[in-house]
Design a protein around this motif. Structure first.
Motif, short mmCIF file in Angstrom:
data_model
loop_
_atom_site.label_atom_id
_atom_site.label_comp_id
_atom_site.label_asym_id
_atom_site.label_seq_id
_atom_site.Cartn_x
_atom_site.Cartn_y
_atom_site.Cartn_z
N GLY A 22 0.79 -1.23 0.00
CA GLY A 22 0.00 0.00 0.00
C GLY A 22 0.82 1.28 0.00
O GLY A 22 0.30 2.36 -0.26
N ILE A 23 2.12 1.19 0.31
CA ILE A 23 2.98 2.39 0.29
C ILE A 23 3.61 2.50 -1.10
O ILE A 23 4.14 1.51 -1.63
N ILE A 24 3.54 3.69 -1.69
CA ILE A 24 4.34 3.95 -2.91
C ILE A 24 5.60 4.67 -2.46
O ILE A 24 5.53 5.84 -2.02
N PHE A 25 6.74 4.00 -2.53
CA PHE A 25 7.99 4.55 -2.03
C PHE A 25 8.61 5.46 -3.08
O PHE A 25 8.82 5.05 -4.22
N ARG A 26 8.88 6.69 -2.71
CA ARG A 26 9.52 7.66 -3.62
C ARG A 26 11.02 7.60 -3.39
O ARG A 26 11.52 8.06 -2.36
N ASP A 27 11.71 7.02 -4.35
CA ASP A 27 13.13 6.68 -4.21
C ASP A 27 13.99 7.76 -4.85
O ASP A 27 14.00 7.91 -6.08
N ALA A 62 18.16 9.09 7.15
CA ALA A 62 19.48 9.11 6.56
C ALA A 62 19.53 10.01 5.33
O ALA A 62 20.55 10.60 5.02
N ARG A 63 18.38 10.12 4.65
CA ARG A 63 18.42 10.86 3.38
C ARG A 63 18.61 12.35 3.60
O ARG A 63 19.15 13.06 2.74
N GLY A 64 18.20 12.84 4.77
CA GLY A 64 18.41 14.25 5.10
C GLY A 64 19.88 14.59 5.29
O GLY A 64 20.27 15.76 5.23
N LEU A 99 5.87 7.72 11.53
CA LEU A 99 5.95 8.17 10.14
C LEU A 99 5.02 7.32 9.30
O LEU A 99 4.24 6.53 9.85
N GLU A 100 5.06 7.51 7.97
CA GLU A 100 4.05 6.89 7.11
C GLU A 100 4.00 5.38 7.31
O GLU A 100 2.95 4.78 7.24
N TYR A 101 5.18 4.76 7.57
CA TYR A 101 5.19 3.30 7.65
C TYR A 101 5.81 2.75 8.92
O TYR A 101 6.36 1.66 8.92
N GLY A 102 5.74 3.50 10.02
CA GLY A 102 6.27 2.92 11.26
C GLY A 102 6.39 3.91 12.40
O GLY A 102 5.89 5.03 12.32
N ASP A 124 14.59 14.67 2.50
CA ASP A 124 14.20 14.43 1.10
C ASP A 124 12.69 14.57 0.91
O ASP A 124 12.24 15.01 -0.14
N LEU A 125 11.91 14.22 1.96
CA LEU A 125 10.47 14.06 1.73
C LEU A 125 9.69 14.33 3.01
O LEU A 125 10.15 13.97 4.10
N ILE A 126 8.54 14.98 2.86
CA ILE A 126 7.61 15.09 3.99
C ILE A 126 6.31 14.36 3.62
O ILE A 126 5.74 14.62 2.56
N ALA A 127 5.92 13.45 4.50
CA ALA A 127 4.69 12.67 4.27
C ALA A 127 3.70 13.01 5.38
O ALA A 127 3.00 14.02 5.28
N THR A 128 3.66 12.24 6.47
CA THR A 128 2.76 12.58 7.58
C THR A 128 3.29 13.76 8.40
O THR A 128 2.56 14.33 9.21
N ASP A 154 6.95 16.68 -1.43
CA ASP A 154 5.81 16.78 -0.49
C ASP A 154 4.75 15.79 -0.94
O ASP A 154 4.40 15.76 -2.13
N LEU A 155 4.26 14.97 -0.01
CA LEU A 155 3.10 14.11 -0.30
C LEU A 155 1.90 14.78 0.37
O LEU A 155 1.60 14.53 1.54
N PRO A 156 1.22 15.71 -0.34
CA PRO A 156 0.26 16.59 0.32
C PRO A 156 -0.93 15.87 0.95
O PRO A 156 -1.47 16.33 1.95
#
Ligand code: PRP
Ligand code: ADE
Length: 176
Positions: A22-27, A62-64, A99-102, A124-128, A154-156
């Protein structure tokens, strides 16, 4: 979408059902591996802060770390790592977050910031927004002035940007 936005969007790979169904991971590894896209992303991330004195960039593991290090170099700022628990050797402040998955806990060194220093969060990304809100609370706990936060993605629909703005942090993002 302007040219920069569409070039950045095209350089990001989407992986369905990772790390959970169900998660679409933005790599962003594909963006980082593309010299032009990496430079563009960093140039665009720093753009609102050019000419402003920013004492420290805080990057979330880590991506930050990858993007935050490049942003700190470009703005001639210091860099502060916000790490997952148990990785930092000195006296720390710690906070639990989801976060979105944990769920997890993050830490930073208590003496990483002088009271009143101006700090920008980079990831890199903001989700929840769980990660960025947790990081903002930790930074404020040790006296930082969080003057902004920037993200490539951004995952609005997940509402993180709004949560951060409700805390009074101005948010800059490049791609939705
Ligand atoms: C990812 C991403 C952000 C966070 C965003 O990190 O890099 O830090 O999730 O999600 P949120 O807005 O719902 O909190 P992750 O914890 O997967 O760590 P990683 O960079 O070590 O893969
Ligand atoms: N962190 C939280 N949600 C994410 C997603 N969908 N892709 C990559 N990193 C994330």
């Amino acid at each position: 979408m302007d040219n920069t936005t569409s070039e950045l969007a095209a350089s990001i790979r989407s992986i369905p059902d990772y790390p959970k169904p169900g998660i679409i991971f933005r790599d962003i590894t594909t963006l980082l591996g593309n010299p032009r896209a990496f430079r563009r992303a960093v140039d665009e991330l720093v753009q609102p802060y050019a000419g402003t004195k920013i004492d420290k960039i805080a990057g979330m593991e880590a991506r930050g770390f990858i993007l935050g290090g490049a942003v700190a170099h470009q703005l001639s700022s210091g860099f502060v790592p916000i790490r997952k628990k148990g990785k930092l050797p000195h006296d720390t402040v710690r906070i639990a977050y989801s976060l979105e998955y944990g769920v997890d806990e993050m830490e930073m060194h208590r003496d990483a910031i002088e009271p009143g220093e101006k700090v920008i969060l980079v990831d890199d990304l903001i989700a929840t927004g769980g990660t960025a809100v947790g990081a903002t609370k930790l930074l404020r706990q040790i006296g930082a002035e969080v003057v902004g936060a920037c993200f490539v993605i951004d995952l609005p629909d997940l509402g993180g940007r709004r949560k951060l703005e409700e805390l009074g942090v101005s948010v800059h993002t490049l791609v939705e």
